[in-house]
Design an enzyme around this catalytic site. Structure first.
Site, PDB file in Angstrom:
ATOM      1  N   SER A  85       0.848  -1.200   0.000  1.00  0.00           N
ATOM      2  CA  SER A  85       0.000   0.000   0.000  1.00  0.00           C
ATOM      3  C   SER A  85       0.879   1.242   0.000  1.00  0.00           C
ATOM      4  O   SER A  85       2.023   1.204   0.454  1.00  0.00           O
ATOM      5  CB  SER A  85      -0.899   0.008   1.245  1.00  0.00           C
ATOM      6  OG  SER A  85      -1.562   1.250   1.409  1.00  0.00           O
ATOM      7  N   TYR A  99      -2.489  -1.448  10.187  1.00  0.00           N
ATOM      8  CA  TYR A  99      -2.489  -1.621   8.729  1.00  0.00           C
ATOM      9  C   TYR A  99      -1.148  -1.164   8.150  1.00  0.00           C
ATOM     10  O   TYR A  99      -0.545  -1.857   7.321  1.00  0.00           O
ATOM     11  CB  TYR A  99      -3.639  -0.825   8.118  1.00  0.00           C
ATOM     12  CG  TYR A  99      -3.710  -0.879   6.616  1.00  0.00           C
ATOM     13  CD1 TYR A  99      -4.321  -1.953   5.964  1.00  0.00           C
ATOM     14  CD2 TYR A  99      -3.198   0.151   5.835  1.00  0.00           C
ATOM     15  CE1 TYR A  99      -4.404  -2.002   4.581  1.00  0.00           C
ATOM     16  CE2 TYR A  99      -3.281   0.112   4.452  1.00  0.00           C
ATOM     17  CZ  TYR A  99      -3.878  -0.965   3.827  1.00  0.00           C
ATOM     18  OH  TYR A  99      -3.957  -1.002   2.453  1.00  0.00           O
TER      19      TYR A  99
END
Length: 212
Positions: A85, A99
């Protein structure tokens, strides 16, 4: 063929592989594409939630990689794709640290795997998406009320999943390692690498001036 499993379980990959091998034989491409989010101040997110997210986002990929690379090495070909990401490339928010940790780790694992596997004929690609129109937002668990979600920046347009798929397919065919969904992300990466302290100071000021 779709196979429903809980990727947080140690035996999940065994079930998938038994099914896939029985129908298709050897696996040429493994794509680890898992992402769940928790939102909250760092002191509000429970340790159990950290463990859940790291187990799903990171350890599910490690389990699959551990099972599949011996066969790929033995055959001298194959390709592993790990989805990371933008959140693992540069800091733009503080409210989703589990995350962030999982995706930053995915980048590091992918780089190390490339060092090991590329000389043995097995490709590695790390997909680093920015905003993509998926359902990930529907799975977010919030631990601090009233926190407005922050993205990497308005300059990054939301991409459609099909467009990301085409981008990734071309990258795998060309055996490219780093695949961002928006090339503009290279600019903050370069600024961060050039002067990490100055970059963080700028990001802190940016967050201080944003809503939420």
């Amino acid at each position: 063929m779709a196979v429903a499993v809980d990727v947080g379980r140690d035996d999940a990959i065994d079930h998938v592989l038994d099914t896939v091998y029985g129908r298709f034989g050897d696996i040429d491409i493994l794509m680890n594409n898992v992402g769940v989010l928790a939102s909250g101040k760092p002191e509000d997110i429970p340790i159990s939630e950290w463990e859940r997210i790291l187990n799903l986002n990171l350890m599910s990929a490690i389990r699959a990689i551990h099972q599949l690379i011996p066969g790929m090495i033995a055959r001298g070909h194959g390709h592993i794709i790990n989805t990371a990401s933008f959140a693992g490339l540069f800091p733009y928010a503080w409210d989703r640290l589990p995350y962030v940790a999982s995706k930053a780790a995915m980048i590091g694992v992918s780089e190390g795997l490339s060092l090991y596997l590329q000389p043995q004929g097995v490709g590695v690609t790390c997909l680093c998406p920015g905003p993509v129109r998926t359902a990930i937002g529907s799975t977010i668990r919030s631990w601090t009320p009233g926190i407005a979600p922050r993205g990497p920046g308005a300059q990054y347009a939301v991409m459609e999943p099909d467009a990301v798929g085409d981008l990734l397919a071309d990258a795998v065919e060309a055996n490219r390692f780093f695949v961002p969904t928006d090339e503009q992300v290279r600019e903050p990466m370069l600024r961060r690498a050039d002067n990490p302290d100055l970059f963080l100071t700028g990001q802190i000021a940016l967050l201080a001036g944003s809503p939420g």
